[in-house]
Scaffold this active site. Sequence first.
Site, PDB file in Angstrom:
ATOM      1  N   HIS A 313       0.849  -1.191   0.000  1.00  0.00           N
ATOM      2  CA  HIS A 313       0.000   0.000   0.000  1.00  0.00           C
ATOM      3  C   HIS A 313       0.876   1.228   0.000  1.00  0.00           C
ATOM      4  O   HIS A 313       1.939   1.225   0.621  1.00  0.00           O
ATOM      5  CB  HIS A 313      -0.912   0.005   1.245  1.00  0.00           C
ATOM      6  N   ASP A 371      -7.877  -5.848   0.304  1.00  0.00           N
ATOM      7  CA  ASP A 371      -8.337  -6.714  -0.777  1.00  0.00           C
ATOM      8  C   ASP A 371      -7.889  -8.157  -0.641  1.00  0.00           C
ATOM      9  O   ASP A 371      -8.342  -9.022  -1.384  1.00  0.00           O
ATOM     10  CB  ASP A 371      -7.836  -6.167  -2.125  1.00  0.00           C
TER      11      ASP A 371
END
Length: 436
Positions: A313, A371
């Site tokens: 991320h 996710d």
Amino acid sequence: MQESDIKANLSLSNDQKSAEFPVYKGTEGPDVIDIRKLYAQTGMFTFDPGFLSTASCQSKITFIDGGKGELRYRGYPIEQLAVKCDYLEICHLLMYGDLPTKEQKEKFDNRILRHNMVHEQMHFFVRGFRRDAHPMAIVTSLVSALSAFYGDSIDINNPEHREISAIRLIAKLPTLVAMAYKYSRGEPYMHPDNSLSYAGNFLRQMFATPCQDYEVNEVLERAMDRIFILHADHEQNASTSTVRLCGSSGTNPFAAIAAGVACLWGPAHGGANEACLDMLEQIQAQGGVEKVGEFMEKVKNKEAGVRLMGFGHRVYKNYDPRAKLMQETCKEVLQALGLENDPLFKLAMELERIALEDEYFVERKLYPNVDFYSGIVQRAIGIPKSLFTAIFALARTSGWIAQWNEMISDPDYKIGRPRQLYTGPTKRDVPDIAQR
Ligand code: CMC
């Protein structure tokens, strides 16, 4: 913004020019250097493709401490919101700045319910698509088309119009996403049932048919609601910044949110949940857990197009708190459905275990993101992969519209207009066609 005593000084080594800039403090997070007058004072721009060090706005909505792995909506930690609130309370929080009281909640929920149907003509609009169209193609177009159907609420300078558009978007998105799904299956659309919760209603609109009703399972309803909560906002990510930039031109909210949906579709952003499940299924088809080592080697050797999807991320350099909550939900859903031995869940756990110990991932601070487990939950519920990103869009709509509204309400807001470092040809004359 509170100005700090500290000032930032810029001096250039090749001439005498120097400039001083104010430094502002937020309530949390890094201070920022206000470089708005940089060009006027020095004739230079800053260069920051990908916005690695650039704050594009000030916002009171969401705070992420990427180093610690913390996420808060309006100051409240996501771990508390996820267990104490439902998604519509989160929508209220994002839109109005605070959690609703009991009375406010009742009023807000009712308002959403009153807007969850879509204009009947929109059904014909969907018919123009091929049956195998990707749901994100349909949803992007449908959200944009809302401006044609609800043109009575698009005066962006009118706060009431802005509010009614926000309500309409939050209320109608589940109906639109379920329509995209039903269309792909050739099944009739299901109208909303106002006796159900927001999440329960969405599940029913997805899975009921006119000849067979769908009994909402509480665990799945809670899981769906948690997916919505965890995806509701994430400060200035690519799609939210897209909504702000698109909206900064003064376009209507439906058009700005449609731009956000389009941006979300990419595999580096919202498309990662679909890509992550593809990845798990591929490894499973090639031999499952035993093939994990081989796959990891490909990831670490950076073979073209091979990344550990659902990992890494831009902001989190620690475990994404949403991934922890999603992993819990995953266990609950699999247990409720008697799928405790789900091979893809086992595979995901093994990939995570290896990655968290592997130097490649440790060094780069790559951890599971939201996710990584959300696809397994949705698959267990019966949602096809191709719909995952549309569900992310449904949930993120509340964050997008809150961020858009915050921008429009800011008296200092200006059209977004980045500058560039031009590296193309200098001025030249156009040769005649025979000389080219
Ligand atoms: N697998 C393998 N290597 C990775 C991964 C990954 N998933 N993510 C980053 N890296 C490596 C990357 O190759 C680079 O290595 P090096 O320093 O040797 O060049 C380093 O880690 C830094 O990566 P980056 O691409 O420069 O980082 P970024 O901040 O530009 O990208 C990201 C962030 C999310 C796009 C990226 O981590 C990624 O592609 N992850 C997989 C896709 C994904 O799961 N996206 C969902 C994000 S969360 C949901 C959302 O907000 O949309």
